[in-house]
Design an enzyme around this catalytic site. Structure first.
Site, PDB file in Angstrom:
ATOM      1  N   GLY A 127       0.831  -1.197   0.000  1.00  0.00           N
ATOM      2  CA  GLY A 127       0.000   0.000   0.000  1.00  0.00           C
ATOM      3  C   GLY A 127       0.861   1.240   0.000  1.00  0.00           C
ATOM      4  O   GLY A 127       2.028   1.195   0.416  1.00  0.00           O
ATOM      5  N   GLN A 132       3.311   9.906   0.811  1.00  0.00           N
ATOM      6  CA  GLN A 132       4.577   9.160   0.833  1.00  0.00           C
ATOM      7  C   GLN A 132       5.441   9.406  -0.399  1.00  0.00           C
ATOM      8  O   GLN A 132       6.609   9.023  -0.415  1.00  0.00           O
ATOM      9  CB  GLN A 132       4.319   7.655   0.980  1.00  0.00           C
ATOM     10  CG  GLN A 132       3.769   7.293   2.353  1.00  0.00           C
ATOM     11  CD  GLN A 132       3.604   5.799   2.490  1.00  0.00           C
ATOM     12  OE1 GLN A 132       2.619   5.244   2.010  1.00  0.00           O
ATOM     13  NE2 GLN A 132       4.560   5.142   3.117  1.00  0.00           N
ATOM     14  N   CYS A 189       6.337   0.316   7.620  1.00  0.00           N
ATOM     15  CA  CYS A 189       5.962   1.386   6.707  1.00  0.00           C
ATOM     16  C   CYS A 189       7.160   1.726   5.843  1.00  0.00           C
ATOM     17  O   CYS A 189       8.280   1.814   6.336  1.00  0.00           O
ATOM     18  CB  CYS A 189       5.530   2.603   7.513  1.00  0.00           C
ATOM     19  SG  CYS A 189       5.021   3.992   6.505  1.00  0.00           S
ATOM     20  N   LEU A 190       6.905   1.922   4.563  1.00  0.00           N
ATOM     21  CA  LEU A 190       7.996   2.270   3.644  1.00  0.00           C
ATOM     22  C   LEU A 190       8.640   3.608   4.018  1.00  0.00           C
ATOM     23  O   LEU A 190       9.771   3.869   3.647  1.00  0.00           O
ATOM     24  CB  LEU A 190       7.466   2.329   2.207  1.00  0.00           C
ATOM     25  CG  LEU A 190       6.979   0.992   1.639  1.00  0.00           C
ATOM     26  CD1 LEU A 190       6.233   1.204   0.330  1.00  0.00           C
ATOM     27  CD2 LEU A 190       8.127   0.019   1.447  1.00  0.00           C
ATOM     28  N   HIS A 231      -4.037   1.674   7.668  1.00  0.00           N
ATOM     29  CA  HIS A 231      -2.688   2.237   7.646  1.00  0.00           C
ATOM     30  C   HIS A 231      -2.600   3.357   6.597  1.00  0.00           C
ATOM     31  O   HIS A 231      -2.076   4.439   6.875  1.00  0.00           O
ATOM     32  CB  HIS A 231      -1.693   1.103   7.339  1.00  0.00           C
ATOM     33  CG  HIS A 231      -0.260   1.523   7.239  1.00  0.00           C
ATOM     34  ND1 HIS A 231       0.692   1.152   8.164  1.00  0.00           N
ATOM     35  CD2 HIS A 231       0.394   2.274   6.313  1.00  0.00           C
ATOM     36  CE1 HIS A 231       1.863   1.672   7.816  1.00  0.00           C
ATOM     37  NE2 HIS A 231       1.721   2.348   6.688  1.00  0.00           N
ATOM     38  N   GLU A 232      -3.138   3.107   5.406  1.00  0.00           N
ATOM     39  CA  GLU A 232      -3.034   4.102   4.328  1.00  0.00           C
ATOM     40  C   GLU A 232      -3.938   5.307   4.595  1.00  0.00           C
ATOM     41  O   GLU A 232      -3.542   6.448   4.346  1.00  0.00           O
ATOM     42  CB  GLU A 232      -3.359   3.482   2.968  1.00  0.00           C
ATOM     43  CG  GLU A 232      -2.490   2.288   2.554  1.00  0.00           C
ATOM     44  CD  GLU A 232      -0.994   2.500   2.739  1.00  0.00           C
ATOM     45  OE1 GLU A 232      -0.534   3.655   2.700  1.00  0.00           O
ATOM     46  OE2 GLU A 232      -0.279   1.510   2.955  1.00  0.00           O
ATOM     47  N   HIS A 235      -2.360   7.728   6.887  1.00  0.00           N
ATOM     48  CA  HIS A 235      -1.378   8.620   6.251  1.00  0.00           C
ATOM     49  C   HIS A 235      -2.040   9.917   5.787  1.00  0.00           C
ATOM     50  O   HIS A 235      -1.435  10.983   5.832  1.00  0.00           O
ATOM     51  CB  HIS A 235      -0.741   7.943   5.032  1.00  0.00           C
ATOM     52  CG  HIS A 235       0.449   7.090   5.357  1.00  0.00           C
ATOM     53  ND1 HIS A 235       1.563   7.572   6.002  1.00  0.00           N
ATOM     54  CD2 HIS A 235       0.709   5.784   5.100  1.00  0.00           C
ATOM     55  CE1 HIS A 235       2.462   6.594   6.131  1.00  0.00           C
ATOM     56  NE2 HIS A 235       1.961   5.494   5.594  1.00  0.00           N
TER      57      HIS A 235
END
Ligand SMILES: *[C@@H]1O[C@H](CO)[C@@H](O)[C@H](O)[C@H]1NC(C)=O
Ligand SMILES: *[C@@H]1O[C@H](CO)[C@@H](O)[C@H](O)[C@H]1NC(C)=O
Ligand SMILES: *[C@@H]1O[C@H](CO)[C@@H](O)[C@H](O)[C@H]1NC(C)=O
Length: 270
Positions: A127, A132, A189-190, A231-232, A235
């Site tokens: 995701g 991001q 998380c990236l 999670h997304e 953000h």
């Protein structure tokens, strides 16, 4: 969100893992794959997570750039993919703006969506939210594949209720829980590369929003897909998982398998 599981901490498609192995100074050979493949990939990404992945991509970029003139590989679009923004950049810690529905079909928004999909797949992750890649707009993309899931231990796939789903692009998502049931699992998380922490998430959610053509969509998700959506969507509100992690569960990827500290709640559904 990173594609995560306990053994292969940062998921690599086989081909990428192989390329990393071939360029890495590791003694593990490919004949021991897949277990050793992941061990090697892990040690690669653990021991030298940032330097290795960075030098890998810049080395391959340089290779393509150098060889491009005769191999015909000079694909500028690929080379100009946006970088993943890392924790600390205000864009990750402030709410993002709604996309104007009239602009969804514009070249600009379509390009942002295409970039997000490419960046997510290249990472690879399951995701990604527009902040991001430095874009303060309410857009998320997510997908989980049979291949990614195949790298995770069977018991874990089952415990996490993780099932593949096709690429989803959602603009201006609104998330609501559909039950009060929650589960505790590690996530990563990236934008917080190399770390994990336990986060409690709802198990059943409903997300409404617009697709990339501006049509209304409604997604009814449970298990791991519901976690990715939460999670997304977080953000887009400027919330990174560390803002809601269970205290004292934060750890490096290398320490993922170490036991939880005394007093921490057990993993799994509550
Ligand atoms: C990490 O990479 C650097 C250079 O790429 C190398 O000098 C160093 O030995 C590596 N460290 C480990 C722990 O492998
Ligand atoms: C969740 O719990 C709250 C009170 O704790 C209750 O009012 C609500 O109806 C519950 N929601 C669902 C979907 O079960
Ligand atoms: C929504 O998800 C629940 C399970 O979480 C399922 O029982 C229900 O059939 C789903 N509804 C739709 C419209 O997909």
């Amino acid at each position: 969100m990173e594609a995560l599981h306990r053994l292969s901490f940062r998921l690599l498609p086989i081909s990428l893992a192989e390329r990393c192995l071939l360029t890495a100074s590791t003694t593990t050979t490919l004949s021991h794959a897949p277990t050793s493949l992941f061990k090697a990939a892990n040690s690669l990404f653990n021991g030298n997570l940032t330097t290795t992945s960075k030098s890998f991509s810049s080395a391959s970029t340089r290779r393509v750039a150098k060889a491009g003139w005769f191999l015909g590989l000079g694909d500028n679009k690929k080379l100009s993919l946006p970088d993943i923004v890392k924790a600390g950049d205000p864009v990750l810690h402030e709410p993002a703006q709604e996309v104007n529905p009239d602009e969804i079909r514009s070249e600009r928004i379509q390009k942002i969506i295409d970039d997000m999909i490419k960046v997510m797949r290249k990472a690879p992750g399951v995701g990604l939210a527009a902040p991001q890649i430095g874009i303060p707009l309410r857009i998320i993309v997510l997908e989980d594949t049979t291949e990614y899931i195949s790298y995770a231990p069977k018991e874990e796939i089952k415990a996490q209720d993780r099932r593949p789903f096709d690429l989803l692009v959602i603009l201006n998502p609104k998330l609501e829980k559909r039950s009060n049931k929650t589960a505790l699992f590690f996530e990563g998380c990236l934008s917080v590369d190399g770390f994990r922490a336990v986060v409690e998430r709802y198990l059943d959610v409903e997300v409404t929003g617009l697709d990339r053509n501006g049509e209304a969509i409604k997604i009814n998700a449970s298990g791991w897909q519901a976690r990715i959506l939460q999670h997304e969507c977080d953000h887009l509100d400027g919330t990174v998982y560390v803002d809601k992690m269970v205290p004292r569960t934060f750890r490096t990827v290398e320490n993922l398998d170490l036991p939880l500290a005394q007093g921490c709640p057990k993993l799994g559904p509550r």
